[in-house]
Enzyme design. Structure first.
Site, short mmCIF file in Angstrom:
data_model
loop_
_atom_site.label_atom_id
_atom_site.label_comp_id
_atom_site.label_asym_id
_atom_site.label_seq_id
_atom_site.Cartn_x
_atom_site.Cartn_y
_atom_site.Cartn_z
N MET A 121 0.83 -1.21 0.00
CA MET A 121 0.00 0.00 0.00
C MET A 121 0.87 1.26 0.00
O MET A 121 2.01 1.24 0.46
CB MET A 121 -0.98 0.00 1.18
CG MET A 121 -0.40 0.08 2.57
SD MET A 121 0.04 1.76 3.08
CE MET A 121 -1.48 2.64 2.77
N HIS A 122 0.31 2.32 -0.57
CA HIS A 122 1.03 3.59 -0.64
C HIS A 122 0.04 4.73 -0.80
O HIS A 122 -1.04 4.55 -1.35
CB HIS A 122 2.03 3.57 -1.81
CG HIS A 122 1.45 3.08 -3.10
ND1 HIS A 122 1.29 1.73 -3.37
CD2 HIS A 122 0.97 3.74 -4.17
CE1 HIS A 122 0.75 1.59 -4.57
NE2 HIS A 122 0.52 2.80 -5.08
N VAL A 123 0.43 5.87 -0.30
CA VAL A 123 -0.39 7.08 -0.39
C VAL A 123 0.14 7.92 -1.55
O VAL A 123 1.34 8.19 -1.62
CB VAL A 123 -0.30 7.91 0.91
CG1 VAL A 123 -1.18 9.16 0.82
CG2 VAL A 123 -0.68 7.06 2.12
#
Ligand SMILES: [Zn+2]
Length: 167
Positions: A121-123
């Site tokens: 996951m990453h923003v």
């Protein structure tokens, strides 16, 4: 979000399914001496920030935990806190470097939601300018994109104090 036309992303879309190693893990685990060529702009204790190689706009940054984790509930408290503090730090650096008029910040969780790397996951933080849908007409080939990535790396990293401890 308004759709930006980003034809260079075709290469990414075409290759995404073939990728066997996670590029976020590769960047996270690499020697920090290679950060410029990997476009890693910031390293903290638990998270790091990297320019998107297939940007929707100039200065498109992704913030991820070092650990290969897919979902928000998998994150430790330390990862959660540092991800938010790094997001704030990156926004400040993007403002100082590029004077955007606004930002999109978002997280795509799972392939169905459009995540390009669903396992890690990453923003996303994406600077926006009024009329920036015209930006791409000036950077429509991959050579110009990699040049603008290197310039963005230099511009952003100038706006951080020190090299670690983003919290
Ligand atoms: Zn990973």
């Amino acid at each position: 979000m308004d759709r930006l036309w980003a034809p260079w992303r075709i290469g990414y879309v075409a290759n995404a399914d073939k990728e066997e190693t996670c590029f976020l893990c590769t960047a996270a685990n690499d020697d920090p001496a290679n950060d410029r060529e990997r476009f890693v702009v910031r390293r903290g204790e638990h998270c790091f920030a990297i320019l998107n190689r297939y940007p929707y706009n100039n200065g498109h940054v992704m913030i991820a935990p070092y650990a290969h984790k897919a979902d928000l509930p998998d994150l430790t408290g330390d990862e959660q806190r540092e991800m938010m503090s790094m997001l704030i730090e990156i926004q400040a650096a993007l403002k100082a470097a590029f004077y955007p008029h606004g930002f999109n910040v978002g997280i795509n969780l799972g392939s169905a939601a459009g995540a390009g790397v669903p396992g890690h996951m990453h923003v996303h933080i994406l600077p926006r300018w009024t009329g920036d849908t015209n930006f791409v007409s000036t950077v429509a080939d991959t050579k110009v994109i990699s040049q603008s990535l290197d310039e963005a790396w230099l511009a952003l990293t100038q706006h951080f104090e020190g090299t670690t401890d983003s919290a």
